[in-house]
Design a protein around this motif. Sequence first.
Motif, mmCIF file in Angstrom:
data_model
loop_
_atom_site.group_PDB
_atom_site.id
_atom_site.type_symbol
_atom_site.label_atom_id
_atom_site.label_comp_id
_atom_site.label_asym_id
_atom_site.label_seq_id
_atom_site.Cartn_x
_atom_site.Cartn_y
_atom_site.Cartn_z
ATOM 1 N N ASN A 1 81.143 57.064 52.537
ATOM 2 C CA ASN A 1 79.848 55.975 53.322
ATOM 3 C C ASN A 1 80.404 55.333 54.810
ATOM 4 O O ASN A 1 79.837 55.050 55.636
ATOM 5 C CB ASN A 1 79.864 54.449 52.393
ATOM 6 C CG ASN A 1 79.815 54.317 50.672
ATOM 7 O OD1 ASN A 1 78.589 55.295 50.927
ATOM 8 N ND2 ASN A 1 80.267 53.562 50.196
ATOM 9 N N SER A 2 81.894 55.490 55.115
ATOM 10 C CA SER A 2 82.853 54.992 56.297
ATOM 11 C C SER A 2 82.205 55.663 57.680
ATOM 12 O O SER A 2 81.851 56.108 58.642
ATOM 13 C CB SER A 2 83.632 55.009 56.316
ATOM 14 O OG SER A 2 84.669 56.312 56.115
ATOM 15 N N THR B 1 77.671 48.931 54.535
ATOM 16 C CA THR B 1 78.031 49.814 53.501
ATOM 17 C C THR B 1 76.642 49.724 52.919
ATOM 18 O O THR B 1 76.718 50.933 51.791
ATOM 19 C CB THR B 1 78.926 48.951 53.207
ATOM 20 O OG1 THR B 1 79.857 49.169 54.209
ATOM 21 C CG2 THR B 1 79.565 50.232 51.433
ATOM 22 N N GLU B 2 76.293 48.752 52.412
ATOM 23 C CA GLU B 2 75.706 48.454 51.027
ATOM 24 C C GLU B 2 73.997 49.605 51.346
ATOM 25 O O GLU B 2 73.213 50.639 50.522
ATOM 26 C CB GLU B 2 74.624 46.989 50.342
ATOM 27 C CG GLU B 2 74.001 46.866 49.615
ATOM 28 C CD GLU B 2 74.491 47.635 48.401
ATOM 29 O OE1 GLU B 2 74.201 47.986 47.396
ATOM 30 O OE2 GLU B 2 75.633 47.549 48.087
ATOM 31 N N THR B 3 73.613 49.048 52.843
ATOM 32 C CA THR B 3 72.761 50.402 53.179
ATOM 33 C C THR B 3 72.911 51.443 53.112
ATOM 34 O O THR B 3 72.075 52.401 52.745
ATOM 35 C CB THR B 3 71.913 49.791 54.771
ATOM 36 O OG1 THR B 3 72.202 48.173 54.675
ATOM 37 C CG2 THR B 3 70.283 50.594 55.275
ATOM 38 N N VAL B 4 73.234 52.088 53.657
ATOM 39 C CA VAL B 4 74.593 53.646 53.288
ATOM 40 C C VAL B 4 74.123 53.460 51.957
ATOM 41 O O VAL B 4 74.238 55.322 51.671
ATOM 42 C CB VAL B 4 75.901 53.468 53.987
ATOM 43 C CG1 VAL B 4 76.158 55.066 54.152
ATOM 44 C CG2 VAL B 4 75.468 53.195 55.680
ATOM 45 N N ARG B 5 75.332 53.354 50.957
ATOM 46 C CA ARG B 5 75.028 53.533 50.029
ATOM 47 C C ARG B 5 73.596 54.105 48.912
ATOM 48 O O ARG B 5 73.974 54.738 48.770
ATOM 49 C CB ARG B 5 76.171 52.380 49.062
ATOM 50 C CG ARG B 5 76.763 52.367 47.659
ATOM 51 C CD ARG B 5 76.918 51.937 47.018
ATOM 52 N NE ARG B 5 76.082 51.090 46.846
ATOM 53 C CZ ARG B 5 75.201 50.216 45.734
ATOM 54 N NH1 ARG B 5 74.897 51.551 45.000
ATOM 55 N NH2 ARG B 5 74.346 49.685 45.500
ATOM 56 N N ARG B 6 73.157 52.960 49.468
ATOM 57 C CA ARG B 6 71.718 52.964 49.227
ATOM 58 C C ARG B 6 70.842 54.199 49.115
ATOM 59 O O ARG B 6 70.028 55.190 48.416
ATOM 60 C CB ARG B 6 71.125 51.709 48.565
ATOM 61 C CG ARG B 6 71.626 50.379 48.520
ATOM 62 C CD ARG B 6 69.612 49.433 48.492
ATOM 63 N NE ARG B 6 69.774 49.610 49.942
ATOM 64 C CZ ARG B 6 69.738 48.342 50.222
ATOM 65 N NH1 ARG B 6 70.855 47.186 49.993
ATOM 66 N NH2 ARG B 6 69.401 47.715 51.677
#
Length: 205
Positions: free
Chosen positions: A24-25, A33-38
């Motif tokens: 993610n980083s 982080t949440e936008t990247v994870r989705r």
Amino acid sequence: MINGYSRKIQERIRVAAEGSIFVNSDFADIADTETVRRNLNRLVQSGILRRILKGVYEKPEYSEMLKEYVATDPDAVAKALARSYHWTIAPCGNTALNLLGLSTQVTAVWSYISDGPYKTYEWNSMKLEFKHRTNKEITGLSYMTILVIQALKTLGKTNVTSRTVQMLKARLDDGDKATMLKEAAQSTDWVYNIIRQIAGEVQGK
């Protein structure tokens, strides 16, 4: 409709080499982080990425010759985890010997020293093991210096031969040798003596 964040994340993945590992980083400069994870989860669902471990993703490499996807590179996964958690790591034991071409023994456990906590990760038949070491053994040393020191320690003083020295001489470039000569000065005497030989400062054993 694809948004700007998604487009940037996908573009970064598109230009990366097949077999690349992402966490993610790696996209922290693009979105939270949440936008990247989705977004990464959606790319897993669409087959562009595959999830190796929680929060660790691979852009799979397909072999036309084998007609199948190539196995994930454990060393790349270890480095991705280190990036994610801000650990300094280096291969140790048989892993160090393998990566330097000093051993052809296949191991199912890839071992690393780390300034992070003791941790293990498993996927398929592969296992990563991170062993905590004090900062003085790791911090401030380049990856190659730590790798060579760990390989020499694994072999032990009596098992380091002139052939070992010649193999490492051939493996390392002049920049690696010069850096190692400076950085390893505080190593155990016998280890540093071997490093001086590898760097060409001492001839023979």
